[in-house]
Design an enzyme around this catalytic site. Sequence first.
Site, PDB file in Angstrom:
ATOM      1  N   LYS A  22     -13.526 -22.470 -12.243  1.00 51.92           N
ATOM      2  CA  LYS A  22     -14.942 -22.677 -11.889  1.00 51.92           C
ATOM      3  C   LYS A  22     -15.806 -21.519 -12.379  1.00 51.92           C
ATOM      4  O   LYS A  22     -16.850 -21.723 -12.991  1.00 51.92           O
ATOM      5  CB  LYS A  22     -15.070 -22.778 -10.356  1.00 51.92           C
ATOM      6  CG  LYS A  22     -16.506 -22.688  -9.874  1.00 51.92           C
ATOM      7  CD  LYS A  22     -16.622 -22.739  -8.360  1.00 51.92           C
ATOM      8  CE  LYS A  22     -16.425 -21.427  -7.671  1.00 51.92           C
ATOM      9  NZ  LYS A  22     -17.625 -20.576  -7.548  1.00 51.92           N
ATOM     10  N   ASN A  23     -15.366 -20.294 -12.117  1.00 52.66           N
ATOM     11  CA  ASN A  23     -16.237 -19.156 -12.418  1.00 52.66           C
ATOM     12  C   ASN A  23     -16.271 -18.815 -13.910  1.00 52.66           C
ATOM     13  O   ASN A  23     -17.048 -17.968 -14.336  1.00 52.66           O
ATOM     14  CB  ASN A  23     -15.838 -17.945 -11.585  1.00 52.66           C
ATOM     15  CG  ASN A  23     -16.176 -18.178 -10.114  1.00 52.66           C
ATOM     16  OD1 ASN A  23     -16.926 -19.099  -9.782  1.00 52.66           O
ATOM     17  ND2 ASN A  23     -15.620 -17.358  -9.232  1.00 52.66           N
ATOM     18  N   CYS A 115     -26.422 -15.750   0.637  1.00 53.48           N
ATOM     19  CA  CYS A 115     -25.552 -16.789   1.163  1.00 53.48           C
ATOM     20  C   CYS A 115     -24.646 -16.182   2.197  1.00 53.48           C
ATOM     21  O   CYS A 115     -24.687 -14.980   2.429  1.00 53.48           O
ATOM     22  CB  CYS A 115     -24.780 -17.485   0.055  1.00 53.48           C
ATOM     23  SG  CYS A 115     -23.338 -16.625  -0.470  1.00 53.48           S
ATOM     24  N   ARG A 120     -26.013 -10.590  -1.805  1.00 52.89           N
ATOM     25  CA  ARG A 120     -25.966 -11.033  -3.195  1.00 52.89           C
ATOM     26  C   ARG A 120     -27.293 -10.848  -3.954  1.00 52.89           C
ATOM     27  O   ARG A 120     -27.917 -11.814  -4.394  1.00 52.89           O
ATOM     28  CB  ARG A 120     -25.460 -12.473  -3.276  1.00 52.89           C
ATOM     29  CG  ARG A 120     -24.150 -12.644  -2.539  1.00 52.89           C
ATOM     30  CD  ARG A 120     -23.480 -13.926  -2.813  1.00 52.89           C
ATOM     31  NE  ARG A 120     -22.806 -13.949  -4.100  1.00 52.89           N
ATOM     32  CZ  ARG A 120     -22.135 -14.994  -4.557  1.00 52.89           C
ATOM     33  NH1 ARG A 120     -22.068 -16.078  -3.841  1.00 52.89           N
ATOM     34  NH2 ARG A 120     -21.531 -14.947  -5.718  1.00 52.89           N
ATOM     35  N   ASP A 123     -30.482  -7.372  -8.619  1.00 53.31           N
ATOM     36  CA  ASP A 123     -31.126  -6.205  -9.229  1.00 53.31           C
ATOM     37  C   ASP A 123     -30.427  -5.751 -10.514  1.00 53.31           C
ATOM     38  O   ASP A 123     -31.081  -5.337 -11.480  1.00 53.31           O
ATOM     39  CB  ASP A 123     -31.192  -5.054  -8.214  1.00 53.31           C
ATOM     40  CG  ASP A 123     -29.822  -4.693  -7.659  1.00 53.31           C
ATOM     41  OD1 ASP A 123     -29.074  -5.625  -7.275  1.00 53.31           O
ATOM     42  OD2 ASP A 123     -29.475  -3.498  -7.622  1.00 53.31           O
ATOM     43  N   LEU A 124     -29.102  -5.856 -10.556  1.00 51.00           N
ATOM     44  CA  LEU A 124     -28.383  -5.390 -11.750  1.00 51.00           C
ATOM     45  C   LEU A 124     -28.619  -6.327 -12.943  1.00 51.00           C
ATOM     46  O   LEU A 124     -28.734  -5.875 -14.082  1.00 51.00           O
ATOM     47  CB  LEU A 124     -26.884  -5.260 -11.467  1.00 51.00           C
ATOM     48  CG  LEU A 124     -26.497  -4.203 -10.420  1.00 51.00           C
ATOM     49  CD1 LEU A 124     -25.018  -4.327 -10.053  1.00 51.00           C
ATOM     50  CD2 LEU A 124     -26.791  -2.796 -10.932  1.00 51.00           C
ATOM     51  N   ASP A 306     -12.084 -13.321  -3.805  1.00 51.06           N
ATOM     52  CA  ASP A 306     -12.000 -14.776  -3.675  1.00 51.06           C
ATOM     53  C   ASP A 306     -10.648 -15.260  -3.152  1.00 51.06           C
ATOM     54  O   ASP A 306     -10.471 -16.462  -2.916  1.00 51.06           O
ATOM     55  CB  ASP A 306     -12.303 -15.448  -5.031  1.00 51.06           C
ATOM     56  CG  ASP A 306     -13.756 -15.265  -5.442  1.00 51.06           C
ATOM     57  OD1 ASP A 306     -14.578 -14.914  -4.572  1.00 51.06           O
ATOM     58  OD2 ASP A 306     -14.065 -15.462  -6.632  1.00 51.06           O
ATOM     59  N   ILE A 328     -16.161  -6.033  -1.594  1.00 54.02           N
ATOM     60  CA  ILE A 328     -17.110  -6.633  -2.550  1.00 54.02           C
ATOM     61  C   ILE A 328     -18.301  -7.260  -1.816  1.00 54.02           C
ATOM     62  O   ILE A 328     -19.446  -6.988  -2.148  1.00 54.02           O
ATOM     63  CB  ILE A 328     -16.415  -7.692  -3.444  1.00 54.02           C
ATOM     64  CG1 ILE A 328     -15.171  -7.103  -4.120  1.00 54.02           C
ATOM     65  CG2 ILE A 328     -17.395  -8.235  -4.489  1.00 54.02           C
ATOM     66  CD1 ILE A 328     -15.409  -5.991  -5.116  1.00 54.02           C
ATOM     67  N   ARG A 398     -17.010 -27.785  -3.875  1.00 54.97           N
ATOM     68  CA  ARG A 398     -17.747 -26.985  -4.844  1.00 54.97           C
ATOM     69  C   ARG A 398     -16.794 -26.303  -5.818  1.00 54.97           C
ATOM     70  O   ARG A 398     -17.153 -26.048  -6.966  1.00 54.97           O
ATOM     71  CB  ARG A 398     -18.566 -25.896  -4.128  1.00 54.97           C
ATOM     72  CG  ARG A 398     -19.810 -26.391  -3.439  1.00 54.97           C
ATOM     73  CD  ARG A 398     -20.592 -25.209  -2.927  1.00 54.97           C
ATOM     74  NE  ARG A 398     -20.475 -24.128  -3.893  1.00 54.97           N
ATOM     75  CZ  ARG A 398     -20.335 -22.852  -3.590  1.00 54.97           C
ATOM     76  NH1 ARG A 398     -20.329 -22.456  -2.333  1.00 54.97           N
ATOM     77  NH2 ARG A 398     -20.228 -21.947  -4.526  1.00 54.97           N
TER      78      ARG A 398
HETATM   79  N1  EPU Z   1     -24.398  -6.978  -6.795  1.00 55.36           N
HETATM   80  C1  EPU Z   1     -25.504  -6.173  -6.714  1.00 55.36           C
HETATM   81  N2  EPU Z   1     -26.544  -6.424  -7.570  1.00 55.36           N
HETATM   82  C2  EPU Z   1     -26.510  -7.429  -8.484  1.00 55.36           C
HETATM   83  C3  EPU Z   1     -25.361  -8.244  -8.560  1.00 55.36           C
HETATM   84  C4  EPU Z   1     -24.319  -7.987  -7.694  1.00 55.36           C
HETATM   85  O1  EPU Z   1     -25.569  -5.267  -5.893  1.00 55.36           O
HETATM   86  O2  EPU Z   1     -27.479  -7.591  -9.222  1.00 55.36           O
HETATM   87  C5  EPU Z   1     -23.270  -6.719  -5.892  1.00 55.36           C
HETATM   88  C6  EPU Z   1     -22.917  -7.914  -5.021  1.00 55.36           C
HETATM   89  O3  EPU Z   1     -23.730  -7.973  -3.871  1.00 55.36           O
HETATM   90  C7  EPU Z   1     -21.467  -7.654  -4.729  1.00 55.36           C
HETATM   91  C8  EPU Z   1     -20.958  -7.043  -6.017  1.00 55.36           C
HETATM   92  O4  EPU Z   1     -22.114  -6.530  -6.687  1.00 55.36           O
HETATM   93  O5  EPU Z   1     -21.371  -6.702  -3.694  1.00 55.36           O
HETATM   94  C9  EPU Z   1     -20.214  -7.975  -6.937  1.00 55.36           C
HETATM   95  O6  EPU Z   1     -20.956  -9.161  -7.128  1.00 55.36           O
HETATM   96  P1  EPU Z   1     -20.920  -9.968  -8.492  1.00 55.36           P
HETATM   97  O7  EPU Z   1     -22.263  -9.898  -9.126  1.00 55.36           O
HETATM   98  O8  EPU Z   1     -19.756  -9.541  -9.302  1.00 55.36           O
HETATM   99  O9  EPU Z   1     -20.699 -11.451  -7.963  1.00 55.36           O
HETATM  100  P2  EPU Z   1     -21.215 -12.759  -8.690  1.00 55.36           P
HETATM  101  O10 EPU Z   1     -21.179 -12.528 -10.138  1.00 55.36           O
HETATM  102  O11 EPU Z   1     -22.497 -13.189  -8.090  1.00 55.36           O
HETATM  103  C10 EPU Z   1     -18.924 -13.932  -9.037  1.00 55.36           C
HETATM  104  C11 EPU Z   1     -18.264 -15.193  -8.568  1.00 55.36           C
HETATM  105  C12 EPU Z   1     -17.895 -15.069  -7.092  1.00 55.36           C
HETATM  106  C13 EPU Z   1     -16.974 -13.863  -6.936  1.00 55.36           C
HETATM  107  C14 EPU Z   1     -17.658 -12.610  -7.474  1.00 55.36           C
HETATM  108  C15 EPU Z   1     -16.783 -11.369  -7.423  1.00 55.36           C
HETATM  109  C16 EPU Z   1     -19.270 -16.915  -9.940  1.00 55.36           C
HETATM  110  C17 EPU Z   1     -20.099 -18.142 -10.010  1.00 55.36           C
HETATM  111  N3  EPU Z   1     -19.158 -16.323  -8.751  1.00 55.36           N
HETATM  112  O12 EPU Z   1     -20.116 -13.798  -8.274  1.00 55.36           O
HETATM  113  O13 EPU Z   1     -17.183 -16.249  -6.768  1.00 55.36           O
HETATM  114  O14 EPU Z   1     -16.661 -13.687  -5.578  1.00 55.36           O
HETATM  115  O15 EPU Z   1     -18.050 -12.827  -8.840  1.00 55.36           O
HETATM  116  O16 EPU Z   1     -15.612 -11.569  -8.129  1.00 55.36           O
HETATM  117  O17 EPU Z   1     -18.698 -16.490 -10.923  1.00 55.36           O
HETATM  118  C18 EPU Z   1     -16.303 -17.883  -5.356  1.00 55.36           C
HETATM  119  O18 EPU Z   1     -15.807 -18.414  -6.368  1.00 55.36           O
HETATM  120  O19 EPU Z   1     -15.989 -18.257  -4.185  1.00 55.36           O
HETATM  121  C19 EPU Z   1     -17.260 -16.806  -5.509  1.00 55.36           C
HETATM  122  C20 EPU Z   1     -18.054 -16.385  -4.543  1.00 55.36           C
END
Ligand code: EPU
Length: 420
Positions: A22-23, A115, A120, A123-124, A306, A328, A398
């Site tokens: 999925k991801n 969520c 989530r 900013d990055l 996850d 995380i 999902r």
């Molecule tokens: N974060 C920030 N700022 C940002 C983005 C992220 O502070 O701009 C923080 C987040 O709050 C978190 C950490 O950085 O503490 C890591 O978040 P990341 O951005 O890596 O998560 P994501 O890219 O939004 C994806 C997966 C998630 C998975 C995470 C971590 C998808 C669609 N989602 O989310 O998958 O948990 O990486 O591996 O790829 C799931 O499949 O159940 C799921 C939640």
Amino acid sequence: MDSLLIRGGTPLHGEVTVSGAKNAVLPILAATLLTAERCVIRRVPRLSDVTFMVQILRSLGAEVAMEGNTITVESPQIKGVGDYDLIRKMRGSICILGPLLGRLREASVSLPGGCVIGLRPVDLHLKGLRALGTSIEVRNGNIVAKAPDLRGAEIFLGGRSGPTVLGTANVMMAAVLAEGVTIIESAACEPEVTDLAVFLNAMGARITGAGSPTITIQGVSKLHGAEHEVIPDRIEAATFAIAAAVTNGEITIKGARAEHLGAVLDKLREAGVSIERKGTSLIVKRAGKLRPVDITTMPYSGFPTDAQAQMMVLMAVTEGTSIITERIFEGRFMHVPELARLGTDIAIEGPSAIVKGGKPLSGAPIMASDLRASAALVIAGMVAEGETVVNRIYHLDRGYENIDEKLRGLGAQIERVAER
Ligand code: EPU
């Protein structure tokens, strides 16, 4: 709304095949927007998140055909303004921002909501895109981005909790069509990021270093159509492996990539689970008495967040005390109170859950709160005595393709019923 009715006590036996990740597929589908030409994506899992992404692509003007596990996308003309209500529902939809900027030099995409698993923020993502020369304003809940002169830059993308997976994907997808070289430092190393880079390179991008913390992207002026097969879902494979260990069964997981599962397999072995690799299959069963283990979730190649909820169930059926620390997502223990309804003894202290395992579990009606929490509840239901009803399983749909069917194929007594 559907529920899952589970009668616990049957060990899982037999073979199951892992679906596409999925991801990985969500950003890859978004990446098809980078070209007007036709892209063919194979091993696409049939998930509601994928249906959702397809709706988003169509709303932007893409022509999308779905047949079995193959999706074909052609986007001769697209617009840069996403449908607010559609996009804000799914976190993964944020990854259309990078491709829209790359192709159109402007985009307006709604902010994804917070969520249940944590804040989530994005900013990055915005920091990375700004570094590429994008002006960004947040207006009426929309990210309004303009980049008439998208140009390469050196970008550090590490955050409070380490790198960002979708943030890395977004910056990479904008940078492939930027002028000059982009270097992302502290990039996410997840296999899903590497898979995206493989697809982008097949489209004509010039990316090196994906899978490491430093990714270098030499911008090109145009991308072309490509075909791609999505990697198998490592979290689905981990979920089945844990389910086999929890129910004291023996299963063969086909089509898994063991090299993507290092931390999970290592912890399972430490916990007393035997994992035998045969080609692309994993044979999983208990090796004897289970042992408690401590786990801390980390960015790849650490233990994945996850798989944390599922692993907690294994620790709940293991005699002794285990400590599970979530590094995380700050709010990712929503499964704990629901598991307690089945008889687990788990206390939360800050970012850690202290699991006093080995208590007998008995079935109860419980409620799924997010995708991985739902998987954990289903696993717990399969070992609890009597009947468990897991409500709100749309979360499960999902991210797990036909999970009830696959579990039934392994002998689980599980059926989909209307929510009571
Ligand atoms: N974060 C920030 N700022 C940002 C983005 C992220 O502070 O701009 C923080 C987040 O709050 C978190 C950490 O950085 O503490 C890591 O978040 P990341 O951005 O890596 O998560 P994501 O890219 O939004 C994806 C997966 C998630 C998975 C995470 C971590 C998808 C669609 N989602 O989310 O998958 O948990 O990486 O591996 O790829 C799931 O499949 O159940 C799921 C939640």
